[in-house]
Design an enzyme around this catalytic site. Structure first.
Site, PDB file in Angstrom:
ATOM      1  N   CYS A 290      -4.406  12.611  12.755  1.00  0.00           N
ATOM      2  CA  CYS A 290      -5.180  11.377  12.733  1.00  0.00           C
ATOM      3  C   CYS A 290      -4.963  10.669  14.059  1.00  0.00           C
ATOM      4  CB  CYS A 290      -4.796  10.507  11.552  1.00  0.00           C
ATOM      5  SG  CYS A 290      -3.143   9.853  11.687  1.00  0.00           S
TER       6      CYS A 290
ATOM      7  N   ASP B  41       4.970   0.870  11.953  1.00  0.00           N
ATOM      8  CA  ASP B  41       3.751   0.254  11.432  1.00  0.00           C
ATOM      9  C   ASP B  41       3.579  -1.205  11.868  1.00  0.00           C
ATOM     10  OD1 ASP B  41       3.139   2.628  10.232  1.00  0.00           O
ATOM     11  OD2 ASP B  41       3.699   2.026   8.208  1.00  0.00           O
TER      12      ASP B  41
ATOM     13  N   ARG C 184      -8.449  -0.362   4.891  1.00  0.00           N
ATOM     14  CA  ARG C 184      -7.578   0.639   4.259  1.00  0.00           C
ATOM     15  C   ARG C 184      -6.253   0.014   3.837  1.00  0.00           C
ATOM     16  NH1 ARG C 184      -7.150   6.147   7.429  1.00  0.00           N
ATOM     17  NH2 ARG C 184      -5.996   6.445   5.511  1.00  0.00           N
TER      18      ARG C 184
ATOM     19  N   LYS D  79       0.836  -1.213   0.000  1.00  0.00           N
ATOM     20  CA  LYS D  79       0.000   0.000   0.000  1.00  0.00           C
ATOM     21  C   LYS D  79       0.863   1.254   0.000  1.00  0.00           C
ATOM     22  CE  LYS D  79      -1.661   1.646   4.067  1.00  0.00           C
ATOM     23  NZ  LYS D  79      -1.415   3.059   4.410  1.00  0.00           N
ATOM     24  N   ASN D  80       1.827   1.295   0.929  1.00  0.00           N
ATOM     25  CA  ASN D  80       2.585   2.536   1.106  1.00  0.00           C
ATOM     26  C   ASN D  80       3.567   2.798  -0.035  1.00  0.00           C
ATOM     27  OD1 ASN D  80       1.152   3.068   3.349  1.00  0.00           O
ATOM     28  ND2 ASN D  80       2.746   2.503   4.815  1.00  0.00           N
TER      29      ASN D  80
ATOM     30  N   ASP E 113       5.179  20.222   7.527  1.00  0.00           N
ATOM     31  CA  ASP E 113       6.140  21.326   7.389  1.00  0.00           C
ATOM     32  C   ASP E 113       7.386  20.932   6.589  1.00  0.00           C
ATOM     33  OD1 ASP E 113       6.477  19.661   9.730  1.00  0.00           O
ATOM     34  OD2 ASP E 113       8.164  20.932  10.281  1.00  0.00           O
ATOM     35  N   LEU E 114       7.856  19.696   6.754  1.00  0.00           N
ATOM     36  CA  LEU E 114       9.077  19.288   6.048  1.00  0.00           C
ATOM     37  C   LEU E 114       8.824  19.168   4.542  1.00  0.00           C
ATOM     38  CD1 LEU E 114      10.355  16.576   8.573  1.00  0.00           C
ATOM     39  CD2 LEU E 114      11.270  18.886   8.249  1.00  0.00           C
TER      40      LEU E 114
ATOM     41  N   ARG F  67       0.840  14.745  12.907  1.00  0.00           N
ATOM     42  CA  ARG F  67       1.260  14.546  11.526  1.00  0.00           C
ATOM     43  C   ARG F  67       1.336  15.835  10.694  1.00  0.00           C
ATOM     44  NH1 ARG F  67      -0.934   9.078   9.173  1.00  0.00           N
ATOM     45  NH2 ARG F  67       1.119   9.149   8.211  1.00  0.00           N
ATOM     46  N   PRO F  68       2.270  16.717  11.048  1.00  0.00           N
ATOM     47  CA  PRO F  68       2.443  17.953  10.266  1.00  0.00           C
ATOM     48  C   PRO F  68       3.039  17.677   8.882  1.00  0.00           C
ATOM     49  CG  PRO F  68       4.208  17.726  11.883  1.00  0.00           C
ATOM     50  CD  PRO F  68       3.272  16.572  12.113  1.00  0.00           C
TER      51      PRO F  68
ATOM     52  N   ARG G 115      -4.707  10.724   4.344  1.00  0.00           N
ATOM     53  CA  ARG G 115      -3.620  11.679   4.504  1.00  0.00           C
ATOM     54  C   ARG G 115      -2.587  11.588   3.377  1.00  0.00           C
ATOM     55  NH1 ARG G 115       0.792  12.601   6.508  1.00  0.00           N
ATOM     56  NH2 ARG G 115       1.068  14.570   7.625  1.00  0.00           N
TER      57      ARG G 115
ATOM     58  N   ILE H 184       8.664   7.178  16.511  1.00  0.00           N
ATOM     59  CA  ILE H 184       8.218   7.870  15.293  1.00  0.00           C
ATOM     60  C   ILE H 184       6.926   8.651  15.552  1.00  0.00           C
ATOM     61  CG2 ILE H 184       7.645   7.636  12.821  1.00  0.00           C
ATOM     62  CD1 ILE H 184      10.447   6.638  13.471  1.00  0.00           C
TER      63      ILE H 184
HETATM   64  C1  EPZ Z   1       4.499   7.076   6.118  1.00  0.00           C
HETATM   65  O1  EPZ Z   1       3.753   8.192   6.591  1.00  0.00           O
HETATM   66  C2  EPZ Z   1       3.554   5.910   6.089  1.00  0.00           C
HETATM   67  N1  EPZ Z   1       2.411   6.223   5.231  1.00  0.00           N
HETATM   68  C3  EPZ Z   1       3.074   5.586   7.499  1.00  0.00           C
HETATM   69  O2  EPZ Z   1       2.272   4.414   7.431  1.00  0.00           O
HETATM   70  C4  EPZ Z   1       4.288   5.300   8.385  1.00  0.00           C
HETATM   71  O3  EPZ Z   1       3.843   5.075   9.704  1.00  0.00           O
HETATM   72  C5  EPZ Z   1       5.235   6.488   8.338  1.00  0.00           C
HETATM   73  O4  EPZ Z   1       5.605   6.781   6.962  1.00  0.00           O
HETATM   74  C6  EPZ Z   1       6.516   6.254   9.121  1.00  0.00           C
HETATM   75  O5  EPZ Z   1       7.178   5.125   8.640  1.00  0.00           O
HETATM   76  C7  EPZ Z   1       2.507   6.053   3.917  1.00  0.00           C
HETATM   77  O6  EPZ Z   1       3.538   5.679   3.385  1.00  0.00           O
HETATM   78  C8  EPZ Z   1       1.287   6.300   3.121  1.00  0.00           C
HETATM   79  P1  EPZ Z   1       6.533  10.564   8.025  1.00  0.00           P
HETATM   80  P2  EPZ Z   1       4.358   9.655   6.505  1.00  0.00           P
HETATM   81  O7  EPZ Z   1       6.357  11.854   7.308  1.00  0.00           O
HETATM   82  O8  EPZ Z   1       5.294   9.756   5.374  1.00  0.00           O
HETATM   83  C9  EPZ Z   1       7.085  13.773  11.502  1.00  0.00           C
HETATM   84  C10 EPZ Z   1       0.379   3.076   7.867  1.00  0.00           C
HETATM   85  O9  EPZ Z   1      -0.088   2.589   8.925  1.00  0.00           O
HETATM   86  N2  EPZ Z   1       6.918  14.770  10.433  1.00  0.00           N
HETATM   87  O10 EPZ Z   1       7.704   9.737   7.660  1.00  0.00           O
HETATM   88  O11 EPZ Z   1       3.236  10.601   6.566  1.00  0.00           O
HETATM   89  C11 EPZ Z   1       5.832  12.948  11.737  1.00  0.00           C
HETATM   90  O12 EPZ Z   1       4.900  13.615  12.577  1.00  0.00           O
HETATM   91  C12 EPZ Z   1       0.887   4.499   7.831  1.00  0.00           C
HETATM   92  O13 EPZ Z   1       0.418   2.459   6.798  1.00  0.00           O
HETATM   93  C13 EPZ Z   1       7.138  16.086  10.695  1.00  0.00           C
HETATM   94  O14 EPZ Z   1       7.474  16.489  11.821  1.00  0.00           O
HETATM   95  O15 EPZ Z   1       5.195   9.726   7.851  1.00  0.00           O
HETATM   96  C14 EPZ Z   1       6.397  11.689  12.323  1.00  0.00           C
HETATM   97  O16 EPZ Z   1       6.694  11.880  13.685  1.00  0.00           O
HETATM   98  C15 EPZ Z   1       0.567   5.267   9.059  1.00  0.00           C
HETATM   99  N3  EPZ Z   1       6.964  17.007   9.679  1.00  0.00           N
HETATM  100  C16 EPZ Z   1       7.714  11.512  11.575  1.00  0.00           C
HETATM  101  O17 EPZ Z   1       8.038  12.832  11.066  1.00  0.00           O
HETATM  102  C17 EPZ Z   1       6.620  16.613   8.418  1.00  0.00           C
HETATM  103  O18 EPZ Z   1       6.487  17.474   7.523  1.00  0.00           O
HETATM  104  C18 EPZ Z   1       7.658  10.532  10.404  1.00  0.00           C
HETATM  105  O19 EPZ Z   1       6.532  10.837   9.584  1.00  0.00           O
HETATM  106  C19 EPZ Z   1       6.394  15.247   8.160  1.00  0.00           C
HETATM  107  C20 EPZ Z   1       6.555  14.337   9.184  1.00  0.00           C
END
Ligand code: EPZ
Length: 443
Positions: A120, A327, A419, A22-23, A128-129, A125-126, A96, A349
């Site tokens: 969520c 995950d 999902r 999926k991801n 900003d990056l 889940r910001p 998202r 995470i």
């Molecule tokens: C991906 O989400 C996955 N989703 C998530 O899987 C997974 O848990 C996550 O990566 C971490 O491995 C998909 O691939 C669709 P991140 P993503 O941005 O990319 C912080 C599932 O169950 N952060 O890597 O949205 C954030 O809050 C889902 O299948 C910022 O601070 O996650 C978190 O603490 C849930 N600013 C960390 O970074 C930002 O702009 C990692 O989040 C973005 C993220």
């Protein structure tokens, strides 16, 4: 509303083929926006999140066609109207990962309006990056009425140096977004502190097949030389490492013996390391039927999973790849409820991703949460109960607990599971579990 009813205690036995990830698939679908040619994907999982992404792509002017042979799970995506630029709130709020279209839209159409994704059940889940990275490529971005409004001056982004490290490590979808945007930018982009997840590498592989020039994906430094144009591609989605890990734990809690095909061995090293300590055996099965490859031989993609009668406690910290994935944290928590002794799980995470704990307590688990850690003290048995699914992976944890529990477990709100797990109840039934989907009045 659909619910699962599980009569626990049945040993799982048999064979399962792991589906496409999926991801990985969600950003691959979004990348189809980068070309005027058709992108054909194989092994596209049949999931509600994929359905939502497809709806989003249609709203952005794509025409989607399924392949004739359902077994190959083929989907062909062609941009037939390049005008739309808005990812509407109605779709984004359901998923998202819709944010994945931001980079491709900005790169190809020069403009994008994407509804800001909310938080969520697993945390704030910001994004900003993502925005910081796209700004480093010259994008002008502001927030307007809950929408991210982004524009590439003169319709074209410019290569730049991007740093994607944040307080909890890098960002997976943020890396995807910046990488997808940089492929059509003028000049060279270097992403530092890029996410190393295999799904990012899968996207880079497909983009390269489309004519992009990306090196270093899968490492913290990715270099992208912008090209004028991308062509279409014919690409198979990588296997789902989280689905694979989930079925290993489902087998283990029932003391089962299961063969997993299309198993993404190389992506699960940290998971296998922890699970071996718990007492779960995994042996690869070579095409000639022999077991365990010779030293130096790459593990093959068919494995047999079996577990000791007694599971041992373990300490686990979730980390960005190649560490133990967040995950699979909820599923492991469920499994460790029946291990001997005290296990400690620390979530690095998503610090609040512990919604499953309160539900597991209803099933006689003994878990104490302090801050971002949970101590799981093994109990002799879990008891079936009525529980509530709160998010995708928490729900998977409850299914695992239900399979290992005595008596009947009813898991409400399994739409969360749909999902990310394709027909999970049918897969588990085929392995001998007593599980059925029922429709219950909304709670
Ligand atoms: C991906 O989400 C996955 N989703 C998530 O899987 C997974 O848990 C996550 O990566 C971490 O491995 C998909 O691939 C669709 P991140 P993503 O941005 O990319 C912080 C599932 O169950 N952060 O890597 O949205 C954030 O809050 C889902 O299948 C910022 O601070 O996650 C978190 O603490 C849930 N600013 C960390 O970074 C930002 O702009 C990692 O989040 C973005 C993220």
């Amino acid at each position: 509303m659909d619910a699962f009813v599980i009569h626990g205690g049945k040993r799982l036995r048999g064979r399962v083929r792991i589906n496409g990830s999926k991801n990985a698939c969600l950003p691959l679908l979004a990348a189809a926006l980068l070309t005027d040619d058709a992108v054909t994907l194989h092994d596209v999982p049949d999931l509600s999140d994929i359905g939502n992404m497809n709806r989003l792509l249609e709203s952005l002017g794509c025409t989607l066609a399924k392949g004739k042979d359902p077994a190959t799970k083929t989907l062909r995506i062609t941009v037939t109207n390049p005008e739309p630029i808005e990812a509407h709130y109605d779709i984004v709020r359901t998923m998202r990962a819709s944010i994945c279209v931001l980079g491709p839209m900005l790169a190809k159409r020069g403009r994008a309006r994407v509804s800001m994704p909310g938080g969520c059940n697993i945390g704030d889940r910001p994004v900003d990056l993502h925005l910081r990275g796209l700004r480093a490529l010259g994008a002008q971005i502001h927030n307007e009425g809950g929408y991210i409004v982004a524009e590439a001056p003169g319709g074209k982004l410019k290569g730049g140096r991007v740093f994607l490290g944040g307080p909890f490590g890098s960002t997976v979808l943020g890396t995807d977004n910046v990488m997808s945007a940089a492929v059509l930018a003028e000049g060279t982009t270097i992403i530092e502190s890029a996410a190393c997840e295999p799904e990012v590498e899968d996207l880079a592989n497909m983009l390269n097949a489309m004519g992009a020039k990306i090196t270093g994906a899968g490492s913290p430094r990715i270099t992208i030389e912008g090209v004028e144009k991308l062509r279409g591609a014919d690409y198979t989605v990588m296997a789902d490492r989280i689905e694979a890990g989930t079925y290993i734990m489902a087998a283990a809690i029932t003391n089962g013996d299961v063969v997993l095909e299309n198993f993404p061995t190389d992506t699960l090293t940290a998971v296998m390391d922890r699970l071996e300590e718990v007492g779960i055996g995994v042996e690869s099965i070579l095409p000639d039927g022999s077991k365990n490859p010779a030293p130096g031989d790459r593990m093959r993609d068919v494995v047999r999973v079996f577990s000791a009668r007694r599971l041992e406690s373990v300490q686990v910290v979730t980390q960005p790849y190649p560490g133990f994935p967040t995950d699979l944290q909820a599923q492991l928590t469920a499994l460790l409820c029946l291990a001997d002794g005290n296990s400690i799980i620390t979530e690095k995470i998503f610090p609040d991703r512990f919604m499953h704990v309160a539900e597991l307590l209803r099933m006689n688990a003994n878990i104490m949460r302090t801050g971002t850690s949970a101590m799981v003290s093994g109990v002799k048995r879990l008891e079936g109960a009525q529980v509530m699914a709160s998010d995708l992976r928490a729900s998977a944890g409850l299914v695992i607990a239900g399979l290992g529990a005595k008596g009947t477990t009813t898991i409400n709100r399994v739409y969360h599971l749909d999902r990310g797990y394709e027909k999970m109840e049918l897969t588990l039934q085929a392995l001998g579990a007593e599980i059925e989907r029922v429709n219950l009045p909304a709670t």
